[in-house]
Design an enzyme around this catalytic site. Structure first.
Site, PDB file in Angstrom:
ATOM      1  CG  ASP A  38      -1.580  -1.166   1.618  1.00  0.00           C
ATOM      2  OD1 ASP A  38      -1.647  -2.060   0.776  1.00  0.00           O
ATOM      3  OD2 ASP A  38      -2.075  -1.257   2.753  1.00  0.00           O
ATOM      4  CB  SER A  98      -1.669   1.005   5.680  1.00  0.00           C
ATOM      5  OG  SER A  98      -1.029   0.300   4.641  1.00  0.00           O
TER       6      SER A  98
HETATM    7  C1  FRU Z   1      -3.914  -3.674   2.771  1.00  0.00           C
HETATM    8  C2  FRU Z   1      -3.258  -4.080   4.085  1.00  0.00           C
HETATM    9  C3  FRU Z   1      -3.609  -3.087   5.168  1.00  0.00           C
HETATM   10  C4  FRU Z   1      -2.481  -3.264   6.134  1.00  0.00           C
HETATM   11  C5  FRU Z   1      -1.312  -3.519   5.218  1.00  0.00           C
HETATM   12  C6  FRU Z   1      -0.290  -4.470   5.760  1.00  0.00           C
HETATM   13  O1  FRU Z   1      -3.249  -4.048   1.630  1.00  0.00           O
HETATM   14  O2  FRU Z   1      -3.658  -5.373   4.416  1.00  0.00           O
HETATM   15  O3  FRU Z   1      -4.876  -3.272   5.744  1.00  0.00           O
HETATM   16  O4  FRU Z   1      -2.311  -2.130   6.939  1.00  0.00           O
HETATM   17  O5  FRU Z   1      -1.846  -4.046   4.013  1.00  0.00           O
HETATM   18  O6  FRU Z   1       0.838  -4.506   4.948  1.00  0.00           O
END
Ligand code: FRU
Length: 495
Positions: A38, A98
């Site tokens: 992300d 994230s």
């Molecule tokens: C989405 C996610 C988020 C999390 C992150 C972990 O792609 O699953 O919810 O914070 O990736 O890498």
């Protein structure tokens, strides 16, 4: 600075020179080294755009999340800064997940992110809490009072093991809000609203919106903003069931268009749509540029296709093109960031070309190109069966974007792109075009295609890992099609 961050930074310094520039896309951000997912903390701070990202420097697989960091003057030329966060505190020992960023009135940049801590070494479950780090655009200090939002604040029945991805913003009165994703015992998503006067200490306000079960289960990575007097919520649900051609199985990004009530504590939508109808798009974040444009970047990848990884490569993953987003006739539409237009070179144009069977046009090829294609039936009385654009093509490989006017379907297909895994290779999108006319604006940047249909009404994106030698482009028709084509090379690198 703690050991784990120092180590990651030293590792980056060593790895960066080992990745040749032309092994990466030209203007899509890739991780400094290792794995990227992300976009995080997308912001404009002290005269530059900052983009952080979910990051594992050490492998091309998801694990042990750090925050990678890059800055850019124009959202196209990116410069890596040293990793910003490493999982090195008791509350984020298993990952810095994230989150978002904001500038405080004292000029510091505040990062808000999710800290992950497993209950025991082998445990599948991890507590998820919201944490802060303050910095100057390069170095960030995690706050002593972390975690600033923990599971204790959750209303009954909501899960502290699924509680993540805070999106922060400032209200007109100077107070702060953030929304955080969570879910109930049936895994159905909720977004919770928190409030703060100083952006440091937070209190629970309300359940901002409940997933009524229509859009997947847990809701990840929310973004929330105002546009033309409406409120827009972008959210990425996990485990969606398909709905016609609008939503596909698995993880996707949904745009809910609606309004908050008078208290500002609850959001309800009146319209909804997919943000991208292609194969690879997730977890989008937006910013407002200094000149007032709302620009969105997503992760150009999807969780169900991550094994498409080339073993010889020491980086994996990329972001989408920055896209200007806007509302037109109640829909969220997208166009490539206009700054990209300065880097067009060698225009080639063809008008009124008849496509029957296969057509190759001199000067139309390449893997870093922009194409404008206008498609129409040669004889307005006779609708053709199918038109396709093939690209990343040689004797062995090709990918395509095709349009079947009778069904009103545009399909993206990468099964012959060199992939050796049974991942998702095709996706279809229903378009309004009935009479066989359609416009396609296509951007290729070495390992990707982003197709903007009907001036950004619908967008389809996909990663194409095909070798760069496959740079052919051709046009195909079943029936008689007439096209106009404009092609530019896109050259951001100094010659
Ligand atoms: C989405 C996610 C988020 C999390 C992150 C972990 O792609 O699953 O919810 O914070 O990736 O890498």
């Amino acid at each position: 600075m703690k050991q784990r961050l120092l180590f990651a930074r030293a590792y980056e310094e060593d790895a960066l020179p080992r990745i040749p520039k032309d092994a990466r896309p030209q203007f899509h951000l890739t991780p400094c080294v290792g794995w990227m997912n992300d976009p995080n903390g997308f912001s404009y701070y002290q005269g530059e755009y900052h983009l952080f990202y979910q990051y594992n420097p050490y492998k091309t697989e998801w694990d042990d999340m750090h925050w990678g960091h890059a800055v850019s003057p124009d959202l196209l030329h990116w410069r890596y800064l040293p990793a910003a966060l490493a999982p090195d505190e008791w509350y984020d020992a298993d990952g810095c997940w994230s989150g978002s960023a904001i500038e405080l009135p004292d000029g510091k940049q505040l990062l808000i992110y999710t800290g992950i801590r497993k209950l025991s070494h082998n445990s599948e479950e991890a507590l998820q809490v919201q944490c802060l780090a303050l910095g100057d655009g390069v170095n960030y200090e995690k706050l002593e009072q972390n975690p600033v939002i923990s599971g204790d604040s959750l209303p009954d029945g909501l899960s502290p093991f699924n509680f993540r991805d805070p999106k922060i913003w400032r209200e007109k009165d100077g107070s702060y809000r953030c929304i955080v994703g969570t879910c109930d015992q049936e895994q159905k998503g909720r977004l919770l609203l928190y409030r703060s006067d100083d952006a440091l200490s937070w209190r629970f306000e309300s359940v901002f919106i409940e997933n009524d079960g229509r859009f997947g289960l847990m809701w990840e990575c929310p973004d929330f903003f105002e546009m033309d007097g409406r409120k827009l919520l972008l959210v990425s649900p996990q485990f969606m069931l398909p709905e016609g051609f609008e939503y596909h199985n698995g993880n996707g990004t949904v745009c809910l268009i609606g309004d908050t009530d008078d208290s500002g504590r609850h959001f309800a939508y009146t319209q909804h749509q997919s943000v991208d109808y292609g194969i690879d798009f997730y977890a989008a974040q937006t910013i407002l540029t200094p000149d007032g444009r709302r620009v969105m970047i997503g992760w150009l990848q999807n969780w169900d296709a991550c094994q498409n990884n080339r073993k010889e490569q020491i980086w994996y993953g990329q972001m989408t093109l920055p896209r200007e987003i806007f509302l037109r006739n109640g829909r969220l539409c997208q166009r490539p960031l206009r700054e990209l237009e300065q880097y067009r070179r060698n225009r080639v144009e063809y008008k009124n070309i008849t496509v029957e069977d296969e057509t190759v046009l001199y000067g139309i090829e390449g893997r870093c190109v922009e194409l404008f294609i206008t498609v129409r039936p040669k004889d307005p009385e006779k609708l053709f069966q199918k038109f396709s654009l093939r690209f990343a093509q040689n004797e062995k490989y090709r990918s395509s974007l095709s349009f079947r006017p009778h069904e009103r379907i545009v399909k993206i297909d990468r099964k012959c792109s060199g992939s050796r895994r049974a991942i998702i290779h095709q996706r279809r999108c229903l378009v309004p075009n009935k009479d066989g006319e359609i416009s396609m604006r296509v951007i290729l940047d070495r390992n990707s295609i982003e197709a903007f249909l009907n001036d950004g009404d619908q967008v389809m994106s996909a990663v194409i890992m095909t070798e760069q030698a496959a740079k052919g482009i051709s046009f195909h028709a079943i029936g008689e099609v007439e096209i106009d084509v404009v092609k530019y090379e896109l050259c951001l690198e100094e010659e």
